[in-house]
Design a protein around this motif. Structure first.
Motif, PDB file in Angstrom:
ATOM      1  N   GLN A   1      34.944  35.259  32.176  1.00 50.15           N
ATOM      2  CA  GLN A   1      35.677  36.468  32.538  1.00 50.15           C
ATOM      3  C   GLN A   1      35.644  36.687  34.054  1.00 50.15           C
ATOM      4  OE1 GLN A   1      35.324  39.978  29.872  1.00 50.15           O
ATOM      5  NE2 GLN A   1      34.402  40.942  31.654  1.00 50.15           N
ATOM      6  N   LYS A   2      34.469  36.549  34.661  1.00 50.62           N
ATOM      7  CA  LYS A   2      34.347  36.737  36.113  1.00 50.62           C
ATOM      8  C   LYS A   2      35.193  35.711  36.867  1.00 50.62           C
ATOM      9  CE  LYS A   2      29.640  37.981  35.761  1.00 50.62           C
ATOM     10  NZ  LYS A   2      28.286  37.634  36.117  1.00 50.62           N
ATOM     11  N   GLU A   3      35.142  34.456  36.455  1.00 51.37           N
ATOM     12  CA  GLU A   3      35.920  33.401  37.110  1.00 51.37           C
ATOM     13  C   GLU A   3      37.412  33.669  36.956  1.00 51.37           C
ATOM     14  OE1 GLU A   3      36.647  30.277  39.483  1.00 51.37           O
ATOM     15  OE2 GLU A   3      34.674  31.088  39.043  1.00 51.37           O
ATOM     16  N   SER A   4      37.798  34.145  35.799  1.00 50.46           N
ATOM     17  CA  SER A   4      39.199  34.452  35.538  1.00 50.46           C
ATOM     18  C   SER A   4      39.715  35.528  36.484  1.00 50.46           C
ATOM     19  CB  SER A   4      39.349  34.916  34.086  1.00 50.46           C
ATOM     20  OG  SER A   4      40.659  35.339  33.859  1.00 50.46           O
ATOM     21  N   PHE A   5      38.920  36.568  36.702  1.00 53.50           N
ATOM     22  CA  PHE A   5      39.342  37.650  37.583  1.00 53.50           C
ATOM     23  C   PHE A   5      39.307  37.223  39.046  1.00 53.50           C
ATOM     24  CE2 PHE A   5      37.873  40.445  33.976  1.00 53.50           C
ATOM     25  CZ  PHE A   5      39.163  40.644  33.514  1.00 53.50           C
ATOM     26  N   LYS A   6      38.405  36.323  39.373  1.00 53.95           N
ATOM     27  CA  LYS A   6      38.308  35.836  40.749  1.00 53.95           C
ATOM     28  C   LYS A   6      39.549  35.025  41.127  1.00 53.95           C
ATOM     29  CE  LYS A   6      34.372  33.777  41.212  1.00 53.95           C
ATOM     30  NZ  LYS A   6      33.286  32.880  41.557  1.00 53.95           N
ATOM     31  N   THR A   7      40.009  34.193  40.205  1.00 49.37           N
ATOM     32  CA  THR A   7      41.130  33.306  40.499  1.00 49.37           C
ATOM     33  C   THR A   7      42.482  33.965  40.275  1.00 49.37           C
ATOM     34  OG1 THR A   7      41.030  32.367  38.275  1.00 49.37           O
ATOM     35  CG2 THR A   7      39.812  31.220  40.008  1.00 49.37           C
ATOM     36  N   ASN A   8      42.509  35.139  39.673  1.00 42.40           N
ATOM     37  CA  ASN A   8      43.759  35.846  39.405  1.00 42.40           C
ATOM     38  C   ASN A   8      43.658  37.268  39.936  1.00 42.40           C
ATOM     39  OD1 ASN A   8      45.450  33.996  37.558  1.00 42.40           O
ATOM     40  ND2 ASN A   8      43.366  33.866  36.770  1.00 42.40           N
ATOM     41  N   SER A   9      43.917  37.438  41.206  1.00 40.51           N
ATOM     42  CA  SER A   9      43.738  38.744  41.830  1.00 40.51           C
ATOM     43  C   SER A   9      44.800  39.752  41.404  1.00 40.51           C
ATOM     44  CB  SER A   9      43.731  38.610  43.350  1.00 40.51           C
ATOM     45  OG  SER A   9      44.942  38.016  43.783  1.00 40.51           O
ATOM     46  N   ASN A  10      45.933  39.299  40.899  1.00 39.27           N
ATOM     47  CA  ASN A  10      46.973  40.209  40.430  1.00 39.27           C
ATOM     48  C   ASN A  10      46.552  40.748  39.062  1.00 39.27           C
ATOM     49  OD1 ASN A  10      49.209  41.524  39.422  1.00 39.27           O
ATOM     50  ND2 ASN A  10      50.655  39.958  40.115  1.00 39.27           N
ATOM     51  N   ALA A  11      46.162  42.025  39.014  1.00 34.67           N
ATOM     52  CA  ALA A  11      45.614  42.624  37.793  1.00 34.67           C
ATOM     53  C   ALA A  11      46.578  42.572  36.623  1.00 34.67           C
ATOM     54  CB  ALA A  11      45.198  44.071  38.061  1.00 34.67           C
ATOM     55  N   SER A  12      47.878  42.516  36.882  1.00 32.52           N
ATOM     56  CA  SER A  12      48.834  42.498  35.772  1.00 32.52           C
ATOM     57  C   SER A  12      48.958  41.108  35.153  1.00 32.52           C
ATOM     58  CB  SER A  12      50.198  42.979  36.248  1.00 32.52           C
ATOM     59  OG  SER A  12      50.730  42.056  37.182  1.00 32.52           O
ATOM     60  N   LYS A  13      48.344  40.098  35.755  1.00 32.67           N
ATOM     61  CA  LYS A  13      48.452  38.737  35.233  1.00 32.67           C
ATOM     62  C   LYS A  13      47.094  38.155  34.880  1.00 32.67           C
ATOM     63  CE  LYS A  13      52.777  37.624  37.423  1.00 32.67           C
ATOM     64  NZ  LYS A  13      53.546  36.661  38.168  1.00 32.67           N
ATOM     65  N   LYS A  14      46.220  38.969  34.321  1.00 30.66           N
ATOM     66  CA  LYS A  14      44.900  38.493  33.917  1.00 30.66           C
ATOM     67  C   LYS A  14      45.072  37.514  32.750  1.00 30.66           C
ATOM     68  CE  LYS A  14      42.792  42.869  35.062  1.00 30.66           C
ATOM     69  NZ  LYS A  14      42.276  44.095  34.506  1.00 30.66           N
TER      70      LYS A  14
ATOM     71  N   ILE B   1      42.773  36.504  30.641  1.00 31.15           N
ATOM     72  CA  ILE B   1      41.996  36.884  29.468  1.00 31.15           C
ATOM     73  C   ILE B   1      41.820  38.390  29.444  1.00 31.15           C
ATOM     74  CG2 ILE B   1      40.731  34.696  29.378  1.00 31.15           C
ATOM     75  CD1 ILE B   1      38.265  36.311  30.411  1.00 31.15           C
ATOM     76  N   LYS B   2      41.621  38.897  28.267  1.00 30.09           N
ATOM     77  CA  LYS B   2      41.361  40.316  28.093  1.00 30.09           C
ATOM     78  C   LYS B   2      39.897  40.589  28.445  1.00 30.09           C
ATOM     79  CE  LYS B   2      41.493  43.823  24.504  1.00 30.09           C
ATOM     80  NZ  LYS B   2      41.724  44.088  23.092  1.00 30.09           N
ATOM     81  N   THR B   3      39.653  41.723  29.076  1.00 28.56           N
ATOM     82  CA  THR B   3      38.275  42.093  29.397  1.00 28.56           C
ATOM     83  C   THR B   3      37.550  42.428  28.097  1.00 28.56           C
ATOM     84  OG1 THR B   3      38.945  42.979  31.524  1.00 28.56           O
ATOM     85  CG2 THR B   3      36.823  43.713  30.667  1.00 28.56           C
ATOM     86  N   VAL B   4      36.500  41.707  27.812  1.00 23.35           N
ATOM     87  CA  VAL B   4      35.727  41.962  26.588  1.00 23.35           C
ATOM     88  C   VAL B   4      34.312  42.430  26.883  1.00 23.35           C
ATOM     89  CG1 VAL B   4      37.083  40.445  25.098  1.00 23.35           C
ATOM     90  CG2 VAL B   4      35.113  39.521  26.318  1.00 23.35           C
ATOM     91  N   LEU B   5      33.831  42.157  28.094  1.00 23.78           N
ATOM     92  CA  LEU B   5      32.506  42.614  28.492  1.00 23.78           C
ATOM     93  C   LEU B   5      32.646  43.507  29.715  1.00 23.78           C
ATOM     94  CD1 LEU B   5      30.411  39.311  28.290  1.00 23.78           C
ATOM     95  CD2 LEU B   5      30.689  41.058  26.530  1.00 23.78           C
ATOM     96  N   THR B   6      32.216  44.750  29.602  1.00 28.62           N
ATOM     97  CA  THR B   6      32.278  45.649  30.749  1.00 28.62           C
ATOM     98  C   THR B   6      30.896  46.173  31.127  1.00 28.62           C
ATOM     99  OG1 THR B   6      32.714  47.547  29.317  1.00 28.62           O
ATOM    100  CG2 THR B   6      34.630  46.403  30.253  1.00 28.62           C
ATOM    101  N   GLY B   7      29.947  46.114  30.212  1.00 27.22           N
ATOM    102  CA  GLY B   7      28.604  46.609  30.483  1.00 27.22           C
ATOM    103  C   GLY B   7      27.768  45.607  31.251  1.00 27.22           C
ATOM    104  N   GLN B   8      26.720  46.116  31.858  1.00 25.17           N
ATOM    105  CA  GLN B   8      25.835  45.224  32.605  1.00 25.17           C
ATOM    106  C   GLN B   8      24.913  44.440  31.675  1.00 25.17           C
ATOM    107  OE1 GLN B   8      23.504  47.021  35.708  1.00 25.17           O
ATOM    108  NE2 GLN B   8      22.580  45.088  36.304  1.00 25.17           N
ATOM    109  N   TYR B   9      24.449  45.077  30.607  1.00 28.46           N
ATOM    110  CA  TYR B   9      23.512  44.426  29.686  1.00 28.46           C
ATOM    111  C   TYR B   9      24.082  44.428  28.274  1.00 28.46           C
ATOM    112  CZ  TYR B   9      20.302  45.380  33.521  1.00 28.46           C
ATOM    113  OH  TYR B   9      19.716  45.436  34.750  1.00 28.46           O
ATOM    114  N   TYR B  10      23.823  43.339  27.535  1.00 34.39           N
ATOM    115  CA  TYR B  10      24.245  43.231  26.135  1.00 34.39           C
ATOM    116  C   TYR B  10      23.095  42.719  25.292  1.00 34.39           C
ATOM    117  CZ  TYR B  10      29.072  44.247  27.085  1.00 34.39           C
ATOM    118  OH  TYR B  10      30.226  44.906  27.432  1.00 34.39           O
ATOM    119  N   TYR B  11      22.928  43.344  24.121  1.00 38.59           N
ATOM    120  CA  TYR B  11      21.929  42.865  23.175  1.00 38.59           C
ATOM    121  C   TYR B  11      22.327  41.483  22.677  1.00 38.59           C
ATOM    122  CZ  TYR B  11      19.746  47.465  22.825  1.00 38.59           C
ATOM    123  OH  TYR B  11      19.080  48.632  23.095  1.00 38.59           O
ATOM    124  N   THR B  12      21.319  40.659  22.422  1.00 39.34           N
ATOM    125  CA  THR B  12      21.555  39.307  21.927  1.00 39.34           C
ATOM    126  C   THR B  12      20.845  39.104  20.598  1.00 39.34           C
ATOM    127  OG1 THR B  12      19.663  38.455  23.165  1.00 39.34           O
ATOM    128  CG2 THR B  12      21.821  38.356  24.251  1.00 39.34           C
TER     129      THR B  12
END
Length: 104
Positions: free
Chosen positions: A42-55, A57-68
Motif C-alpha cells: 500500500q505504501k509503495e503504491s501511494f509513493k509511485t502514484n501521487s495522483n490520488a484519483s489514480k490509486k 489499490i484501495k486503502t485497506v490499512l489506515t491504523g498504525q497498529y494491527y492485531y495479528t
C-alpha cells in the motif's frame, strides 16, 4: 475498543456477502507477515502514484497498529494511532476462483 482477546472473536464472527449473495464466514486475524505485506504494498503504491484519483489499490490499512494471529500487534508505519483489526478470509481455491471471475 477491542482488546487482543476480543480480536480473534471478532474475526470468527465476521461475515461478508458477495454480489451474488454468497456468504463468507471463515475469517481470521492475519499473520504479521500478511499485515506487513499489505502495508508495504500500500505504501509503495501511494509513493509511485501521487495522483490520488489514480490509486492502483484501495486503502485497506489506515491504523498504525494491527492485531495479528499470534496475539500480538504489528506497527504498519501508518499515521493514525491506536490498534485496529483487519480480518482476512480463509478461502478455498474454488472460492478464490469464483471471486476472480467477479472481478473481470
Amino acid at each position: 475498543y477491542l482488546t487482543k482477546e476480543d480480536a480473534p472473536k471478532h474475526c470468527k464472527t465476521y461475515r461478508e456477502v458477495d454480489v451474488n449473495g454468497k456468504k463468507y464466514d471463515n475469517w481470521r486475524l492475519p499473520t504479521a507477515a500478511e499485515i506487513k505485506f499489505i502495508a508495504d504494498f500500500q505504501k509503495e503504491s501511494f509513493k509511485t502514484n501521487s495522483n490520488a484519483s489514480k490509486k492502483p489499490i484501495k486503502t485497506v490499512l489506515t491504523g498504525q497498529y494491527y492485531y495479528t494471529m499470534d496475539g500480538d500487534y504489528i506497527d504498519t508505519g501508518m499515521d493514525n494511532s491506536g490498534i485496529a483489526i483487519r480480518c482476512v478470509p480463509d478461502l478455498t481455491p474454488k472460492e478464490v476462483e469464483e471471486l476472480d471471475k467477479q472481478m473481470k
